[in-house]
Enzyme design. Structure first.
Site, PDB file in Angstrom:
ATOM      1  N   THR A  46       0.827  -1.213   0.000  1.00 21.40           N
ATOM      2  CA  THR A  46       0.000   0.000   0.000  1.00 21.40           C
ATOM      3  C   THR A  46       0.856   1.256   0.000  1.00 21.40           C
ATOM      4  O   THR A  46       0.588   2.212  -0.747  1.00 21.40           O
ATOM      5  CB  THR A  46      -0.915   0.002   1.241  1.00 21.40           C
ATOM      6  OG1 THR A  46      -1.668  -1.192   1.263  1.00 21.40           O
ATOM      7  CG2 THR A  46      -1.841   1.204   1.222  1.00 21.40           C
ATOM      8  N   TYR A 109     -13.407  -3.288  -0.236  1.00 23.05           N
ATOM      9  CA  TYR A 109     -14.584  -2.729  -0.915  1.00 23.05           C
ATOM     10  C   TYR A 109     -15.788  -3.668  -0.943  1.00 23.05           C
ATOM     11  O   TYR A 109     -16.890  -3.281  -0.559  1.00 23.05           O
ATOM     12  CB  TYR A 109     -14.257  -2.271  -2.344  1.00 23.05           C
ATOM     13  CG  TYR A 109     -15.398  -1.524  -3.005  1.00 23.05           C
ATOM     14  CD1 TYR A 109     -15.722  -0.232  -2.616  1.00 23.05           C
ATOM     15  CD2 TYR A 109     -16.175  -2.133  -3.980  1.00 23.05           C
ATOM     16  CE1 TYR A 109     -16.784   0.446  -3.203  1.00 23.05           C
ATOM     17  CE2 TYR A 109     -17.240  -1.474  -4.567  1.00 23.05           C
ATOM     18  CZ  TYR A 109     -17.541  -0.187  -4.172  1.00 23.05           C
ATOM     19  OH  TYR A 109     -18.590   0.474  -4.740  1.00 23.05           O
ATOM     20  N   TYR A 135      -2.721  -9.905   5.467  1.00 23.86           N
ATOM     21  CA  TYR A 135      -2.661  -8.489   5.849  1.00 23.86           C
ATOM     22  C   TYR A 135      -4.069  -8.025   6.199  1.00 23.86           C
ATOM     23  O   TYR A 135      -4.942  -7.958   5.329  1.00 23.86           O
ATOM     24  CB  TYR A 135      -2.076  -7.683   4.693  1.00 23.86           C
ATOM     25  CG  TYR A 135      -1.944  -6.191   4.921  1.00 23.86           C
ATOM     26  CD1 TYR A 135      -1.996  -5.619   6.186  1.00 23.86           C
ATOM     27  CD2 TYR A 135      -1.729  -5.334   3.837  1.00 23.86           C
ATOM     28  CE1 TYR A 135      -1.864  -4.262   6.371  1.00 23.86           C
ATOM     29  CE2 TYR A 135      -1.585  -3.969   4.012  1.00 23.86           C
ATOM     30  CZ  TYR A 135      -1.658  -3.436   5.274  1.00 23.86           C
ATOM     31  OH  TYR A 135      -1.521  -2.074   5.457  1.00 23.86           O
ATOM     32  N   ARG A 140      -8.731   0.329   5.728  1.00 26.68           N
ATOM     33  CA  ARG A 140      -8.734   0.441   4.268  1.00 26.68           C
ATOM     34  C   ARG A 140      -9.729  -0.519   3.616  1.00 26.68           C
ATOM     35  O   ARG A 140     -10.321  -0.197   2.586  1.00 26.68           O
ATOM     36  CB  ARG A 140      -7.329   0.168   3.704  1.00 26.68           C
ATOM     37  CG  ARG A 140      -6.360   1.323   3.893  1.00 26.68           C
ATOM     38  CD  ARG A 140      -5.038   1.034   3.191  1.00 26.68           C
ATOM     39  NE  ARG A 140      -4.091   2.129   3.330  1.00 26.68           N
ATOM     40  CZ  ARG A 140      -4.010   3.174   2.512  1.00 26.68           C
ATOM     41  NH1 ARG A 140      -4.849   3.259   1.491  1.00 26.68           N
ATOM     42  NH2 ARG A 140      -3.118   4.107   2.696  1.00 26.68           N
ATOM     43  N   LYS A 163       0.161  -9.725   9.006  1.00 27.03           N
ATOM     44  CA  LYS A 163       0.416  -8.315   9.325  1.00 27.03           C
ATOM     45  C   LYS A 163      -0.886  -7.773   9.890  1.00 27.03           C
ATOM     46  O   LYS A 163      -1.871  -7.623   9.166  1.00 27.03           O
ATOM     47  CB  LYS A 163       0.851  -7.533   8.088  1.00 27.03           C
ATOM     48  CG  LYS A 163       1.056  -6.042   8.366  1.00 27.03           C
ATOM     49  CD  LYS A 163       1.371  -5.260   7.105  1.00 27.03           C
ATOM     50  CE  LYS A 163       1.477  -3.759   7.411  1.00 27.03           C
ATOM     51  NZ  LYS A 163       1.720  -2.944   6.191  1.00 27.03           N
ATOM     52  N   ILE A 205       5.918  -4.494   9.871  1.00 27.28           N
ATOM     53  CA  ILE A 205       6.067  -4.022   8.488  1.00 27.28           C
ATOM     54  C   ILE A 205       5.715  -2.551   8.540  1.00 27.28           C
ATOM     55  O   ILE A 205       4.562  -2.174   8.733  1.00 27.28           O
ATOM     56  CB  ILE A 205       5.192  -4.809   7.510  1.00 27.28           C
ATOM     57  CG1 ILE A 205       5.693  -6.268   7.429  1.00 27.28           C
ATOM     58  CG2 ILE A 205       5.220  -4.169   6.124  1.00 27.28           C
ATOM     59  CD1 ILE A 205       4.874  -7.170   6.531  1.00 27.28           C
TER      60      ILE A 205
END
Length: 285
Positions: A46, A109, A135, A140, A163, A205
């Site tokens: 990202t 989304y 992740y 997001r 993550k 990360i």
């Protein structure tokens, strides 16, 4: 999986003023973070603005990163999305020479159920020739990978870590309490890394490791008191990295440090003067 203990840096992708990839800037960033002591690179995540890189550009960035790294530290490559078939197609088209693992974001989304998330990741892990790091970033994706789902997926032989960027330390503790012994619980929040270490996390990360790699060497490998003090130094500047969307603030910081330019790709725009002023007032020594 000791190669993924410590600091993974979510590399930015530098751009020239005309919006093209700045490969010299990328080389500067990679040399800067390796010289500062990071443990592995994360390419086209990202923070690398992968959402606005074409398939061809992603391959170019990966190829250049591998060349600039020259085998010095492990490399994780970002392959993820909300179209499972598309992710599988990208896996099939990727040359995995030099790639040690992939980082794959939970579908965004379309907000799948936990059953959908499990099916998505199982398909990816079954198809991928290198290990998979999950992740979870609800801010997001608008959906959370629950601790129960993480533990279930952790038993897949090709899924090696998570993550965790939910910001929910209780959820992270539940993962740590139940995860397989060799599973990697990786902080997705720079500031929470010392807390994650305490409960059994294996590092971070990181976004800010692009700018301050040596600080993260202390955060991940120093004693806990030193790690805590190092993380405290980031308390004021860290939220500024996300205020106008990552990596807008970070790229200005990197530009100020003379490592690469501050250009981002639309729909992101360069940092406002107000944000720049506040970043400069809160630089870490």
């Amino acid at each position: 999986m000791l190669k993924f203990h410590g600091t993974g840096v979510a590399l930015i992708t530098p751009f020239s003023e005309d919006g093209s990839i700045d490969f010299a800037g990328l080389q500067n960033v990679i040399n800067h973070v390796i010289d500062g002591g990071v443990d592995y690179l994360v390419v086209c995540g990202t923070t690398g603005e992968s959402a606005t890189l074409s398939k061809s550009e992603k391959k170019q960035v990966l190829k250049a990163a591998l060349e600039f790294n020259a085998g010095r530290i492990p490399v994780v490559y970002g392959i993820g999305g909300n179209n499972t078939a598309g992710v599988l197609e990208e896996i099939g088209e990727t040359d995995f020479n030099g790639i040690d693992a992939i980082l794959s974001v939970s579908p965004y989304y379309n907000k799948p159920t936990q059953a959908g998330i499990i099916a998505h990741y199982t398909a990816i892990a079954d198809a991928c020739p290198v290990p998979v790091i999950l992740y979870n970033v609800p801010g997001r994706t608008m959906s959370n990978v629950t601790f129960q789902t993480t533990i279930l997926l952790a038993n897949h032989p090709n899924i090696i870590g998570m993550k965790e960027a939910s910001g929910d330390l209780s959820q992270c503790m539940r993962i740590a309490a139940r995860m397989p012994k060799d599973f990697l619980l990786i902080s997705g929040d720079d500031i929470l890394t010392p807390s994650m270490r305490v409960i059994g996390g294996q590092g971070v990360i990181s976004v800010l490791a692009n700018a301050y790699p040596s600080l993260f060497k202390t955060i991940c490998h120093g004693n806990l008191e030193d790690a805590k003090e190092a993380a405290f130094k980031l308390l004021d500047i860290n939220p500024m990295m996300y205020e106008e969307a990552n990596p807008v603030g970070l790229k200005f910081l990197m530009s100020h440090l003379g490592i690469c330019g501050e250009t981002v790709r639309l729909p992101l725009v360069k940092a406002t003067e107000s944000l720049k002023e506040r970043i400069l007032k809160n630089l870490v020594n």
